[in-house]
Design a protein around this motif. Structure first.
Motif, short mmCIF file in Angstrom:
data_model
loop_
_atom_site.label_atom_id
_atom_site.label_comp_id
_atom_site.label_asym_id
_atom_site.label_seq_id
_atom_site.Cartn_x
_atom_site.Cartn_y
_atom_site.Cartn_z
N MET A 101 11.16 -1.25 -50.80
CA MET A 101 12.31 -1.27 -49.89
C MET A 101 12.46 -2.64 -49.25
O MET A 101 13.58 -3.13 -49.05
CB MET A 101 12.10 -0.23 -48.79
CG MET A 101 12.19 1.20 -49.26
SD MET A 101 13.88 1.69 -49.54
CE MET A 101 14.33 2.06 -47.87
N ILE A 102 11.33 -3.28 -48.96
CA ILE A 102 11.38 -4.61 -48.36
C ILE A 102 12.03 -5.59 -49.34
O ILE A 102 12.85 -6.42 -48.95
CB ILE A 102 9.96 -5.06 -47.95
CG1 ILE A 102 9.51 -4.21 -46.75
CG2 ILE A 102 9.93 -6.54 -47.58
CD1 ILE A 102 8.10 -4.44 -46.31
N ASP A 103 11.70 -5.43 -50.62
CA ASP A 103 12.34 -6.25 -51.66
C ASP A 103 13.85 -6.09 -51.62
O ASP A 103 14.60 -7.06 -51.67
CB ASP A 103 11.85 -5.82 -53.05
CG ASP A 103 10.52 -6.47 -53.38
OD1 ASP A 103 10.07 -7.31 -52.58
OD2 ASP A 103 9.96 -6.12 -54.43
N VAL A 104 14.27 -4.82 -51.59
CA VAL A 104 15.71 -4.55 -51.59
C VAL A 104 16.37 -5.18 -50.36
O VAL A 104 17.45 -5.77 -50.44
CB VAL A 104 15.96 -3.03 -51.61
CG1 VAL A 104 17.45 -2.73 -51.52
CG2 VAL A 104 15.39 -2.40 -52.87
N MET A 105 15.66 -5.06 -49.22
CA MET A 105 16.21 -5.64 -48.00
C MET A 105 16.37 -7.15 -48.12
O MET A 105 17.39 -7.72 -47.72
CB MET A 105 15.31 -5.29 -46.81
CG MET A 105 15.55 -3.89 -46.27
SD MET A 105 14.31 -3.39 -45.08
CE MET A 105 14.71 -4.44 -43.71
N SER A 106 15.34 -7.82 -48.70
CA SER A 106 15.47 -9.28 -48.81
C SER A 106 16.60 -9.65 -49.75
O SER A 106 17.27 -10.68 -49.56
CB SER A 106 14.17 -9.94 -49.26
OG SER A 106 13.19 -9.02 -49.54
N GLU A 107 16.83 -8.79 -50.75
CA GLU A 107 17.93 -9.05 -51.66
C GLU A 107 19.27 -9.03 -50.90
O GLU A 107 20.11 -9.90 -51.09
CB GLU A 107 17.91 -7.97 -52.73
CG GLU A 107 18.78 -8.25 -53.93
CD GLU A 107 18.80 -7.05 -54.84
OE1 GLU A 107 17.71 -6.64 -55.30
OE2 GLU A 107 19.90 -6.52 -55.06
#
Lengths: 450, 304
Positions: free
Chosen positions: B174-180
């Motif tokens: 989810m953190i990855d998606v947020m940084s995206e």
């Protein structure tokens, strides 16, 4: 608007695409069909003709019996019976009556048997043997002197269960004996039949336009209509409440409210579920119409249905209109309750007053059926909450003047506007209040504040 | 969209429920392309504030501006909101639910269908597309809820406790998606109780307590303003230097290290230099920054 339609579609699909809806919708006409159509079909299946021997020792009766059992005679008789029962047979019904009578009459084959010089015992033994050998199905022994004290008619049949044939034969025999006796006494049969004609009492009511109406089946029809509306309103009200509580319980409301206005969501829900209800109603009405049409084509059933009030398309239109009015009144009521409570069970308790009003409306239908033109009927059929049940019943029993229908529609539309307004206020606050059931003072506060 | 442009401006907003004031005179800006940490204890007024931002309720006083315009219902389509208390329809197919949520955000179905497939694929949930909610684990439901939040490709994402109920692997995901999203210059408002996570993800923070703002600003500024100029020292020798009052205000010995509170306006570099000159063998010399957790406890505890 697009969002509103999305909500409508969602709510509609949620109900209609469920197997329980399909079951409920199809079960009703199916059960109706089972009780009405299937027996009609089964009875219309022609049995094998009965091969019969008539032994007439006095030689006076047999020719009359044969004549009475002839196709024309039976057909004419059945036709007369049907005509007595129904005042106005239309052409197609008339044709049907004739046809089915012919079918009945074609059920006999007369087998010749020479009884000359044989004793009754001997005849009995011989004919029984024939029956056992499957050469004949039945035989009728007519005594020599029909008026003797010990005169005994004997009818023996391998197909004792075939009551249609049995009844026909008995009727034919009785008629034959009666004619013979009249002839013996030198009395003209026509005079007797005209003297013995029964008086027909035909219960009819006269509506305001002076048109005559048959009130026999009216009671039943009105009652069924009232019941149908009552059940459907109660069911769809519960559906609305369940849907509202689900969205509150699962906290979906918060997501919904961040996407569309609460009023759009609530109205979309009401309309979507209402359309589902309308779909079901239409299927039911269509199947009732089809069923009645089918049955009135069956000769023996047509007598029953001729007494039904004539349903015009306008009546069906009124019926659906009042169903919708009632639906919106009760559904917004149930939606209001749904957004106050936290579980469906709680909703069940809280919606009791609503259910009571619905029930009272249903009970008032009986008063309306008994006297559609009384003051009580007038008030009940225009009053909000009660009218959606009472007015359709009244329209069928005795269509009131148009201004009364219009007044009823207008009053109920007003009630709907008020209720939807009220419900949407409670809805937008209540849906985001988790954990505990709202008290009435709280709800009143929401309504003032929102 | 420049970073200086405020995506969201909350201007002196107050919300009352009867006698209770849930939010009082709250003002803050959220800038595009940044993760904004919205922090505060339970009952501080976070949910009320978020509900006003997404247009569920309206403020009694003050105004909320989004994308340079006053908040209105049509703006809702540009916000993706994942509430803390959230759910799905229990007996409905996943794909139907996602379609419905997308439709409510005015996404045409053809577009929605493509995005649903893309996201389900990405979340490793493709084979659950036609299953019902009740067949899914809590973590899976969580991911579906997240998908429903982003299907309309929102410019502002508001995530209230997005990680609760997720395992560490999915948290990282989810953190990855947020940084995206962040890299696409979208704005994320992120509310959590986990200070470590907030410290890791947020560029800016706002801490509120009892309906009022306590601290706000970029994480760096906040920490700097909170720094008490503490140095953690582990060394052999050089004790004499700690008596220098021009540099050291206070030195407290712990089991294996010494906590030094620098004197006002003292330069840590000067102290380090003097320590080395004095011949101390230094194994650790670290400027201690307060953690967000410390600040949180300090502030909230202090206000009480």
């Amino acid at each position: 608007m697009r969002k509103f339609l999305a909500v409508v579609k969602h709510e509609y699909k949620k109900i209609v695409y469920k197997w329980t809806f399909l079951l409920g919708t199809l079960l009703f006409p199916l059960i109706g069909a089972c009780f009405a159509v299937i027996p009609a079909i089964i009875f219309s299946i022609k049995g094998e003709p009965t091969r019969i021997v008539i032994v007439d020792q006095g030689n006076k009766i047999s020719s009359r019996v044969r004549e009475n059992l002839s196709v024309d005679k039976i057909a004419a008789k059945a036709e007369q019976a049907a005509k007595d029962a129904i005042k106005d047979l239309n052409a197609s019904q008339n044709e049907r009556v004739k046809q089915s009578s012919k079918q009945m009459a074609e059920g006999f084959i007369f087998v010749n048997y020479d009884a000359a010089g044989k004793s009754p015992e001997q005849i009995r033994t011989e004919l029984t043997a024939k029956a056992v050998a499957d050469e004949i199905d039945a035989y009728l022994l007519v005594p020599g002197n029909i008026d003797a004290a010990d005169a005994k008619f004997e009818f023996l049949s391998r197909k004792a269960g075939d009551f249609v044939a049995g009844d026909l034969l008995k009727d034919a025999l009785n008629d034959a004996v009666r004619s013979q006796r009249l002839a013996d006494a030198n009395i003209d049969e026509k005079i007797v039949s005209s003297l013995g004609k029964r008086v027909n009492i035909d219960t009819k009511s006269i509506d305001e336009t002076g048109r005559e109406k048959n009130s026999d089946m009216l009671l039943a029809a009105s009652f069924v209509i009232g019941l149908m509306i009552y059940i459907t309103l109660a069911i769809y009200g519960q559906v609305i409440m369940g849907a509202v509580v689900e969205e509150k319980e699962t906290r979906i409301a918060e997501i919904l409210f961040s996407s569309a206005r609460p009023f759009t969501l609530m109205l979309g829900k009401l309309v979507g579920v209402g359309l589902a209800g309308l779909t079901q109603m239409s299927i039911w009405i269509a199947s009732v119409v089809a069923l009645v049409a089918f049955l009135s084509m069956q000769a023996d059933m047509s007598q029953m249905f001729a007494g039904l009030p004539h349903l015009t398309p306008l009546m069906i239109g009124y019926f659906l209109l009042f169903f919708l009015l009632g639906y919106f009144i009760y559904a917004s009521f149930y939606a209001l309750v749904g957004s106050m409570v936290t579980t469906v069970q709680e909703g069940g308790q809280f919606s009791l007053p609503v259910t009571m009003i619905l029930l009272v409306g249903f009970y008032f239908c009986f008063a309306v059926i008994r006297d559609p033109n009384s003051n009580l009927s007038f008030w009940v059929s225009i009053a909000p909450f009660l009218a959606p049940l009472a007015m359709p019943v009244r329209i069928i029993a005795e269509t009131p003047p148009f201004w009364q229908i219009a007044l009823s529609v207008a009053l109920n539309l007003l009630a709907i506007a008020g209720l939807v307004w009220l419900a949407s206020r409670v809805y937008r606050v209540g849906m985001l209040m988790y954990g505990k059931r709202a008290t009435i003072p709280e709800v009143l506060k929401w309504i003032r504040q929102a | 969209m420049g970073n200086s442009e405020a995506t969201l401006r909350v201007d002196n907003v107050t919300k009352r429920f009867g006698d209770f004031t849930a939010v009082e005179g709250l003002s803050f800006d959220v800038r595009a392309g940044r993760v904004f940490g919205f922090l505060g204890p339970n009952g501080a007024g976070k949910t009320t504030t978020i509900r006003m931002i997404v247009g569920i309720t309206a403020p009694d006083e003050g105004k909320i501006e989004l994308f340079g315009e006053r908040m209105s219902p049509k703006m809702q389509d540009r916000i993706g909101y994942l509430p803390e208390e959230r759910g799905l329809y229990k007996k409905m197919k996943i794909v139907d639910q996602l379609r419905y949520f997308a439709a409510l955000k005015d996404v045409p179905q053809s577009v929605a269908d493509k995005r649903i497939d893309k996201w389900l694929e990405r979340m490793n949930l493709a084979e659950w597309k036609n299953k019902k909610t009740t067949d899914l684990s809590k973590g899976m439901q969580q991911k579906i809820q997240f998908i429903s939040t982003v299907l309309h490709d929102p410019d502002l994402l508001i995530l209230d406790e997005p990680f609760s109920g997720l395992d560490p692997v999915n948290v990282e995901f989810m953190i990855d998606v947020m940084s995206e999203f962040k890299s696409q210059d979208k704005t994320i408002i992120f509310s959590t109780h986990l200070m470590e996570t907030a410290e890791r993800l947020c560029n800016d923070i706002l801490l509120i307590n009892k309906s009022k703002k306590v601290i706000s600003g970029s994480l760096r500024e906040v920490k700097a303003s909170y720094g008490k100029n503490l140095i953690a020292l582990r060394a052999v020798g050089g004790e004499a230097m700690l008596g220098d009052r021009s540099l050291v205000a206070k030195a407290t010995e712990h089991s294996d290290e010494i906590e030094i509170e620098l004197a006002e306006n003292a330069d840590p570099q000067a102290l380090l230099k003097k320590l080395i000159e004095s011949g101390a063998n230094i194994s650790k010399f670290e400027k201690v920054e307060p953690s967000l957790n410390d600040i949180f406890i300090d502030q909230i505890g202090g206000v009480k």
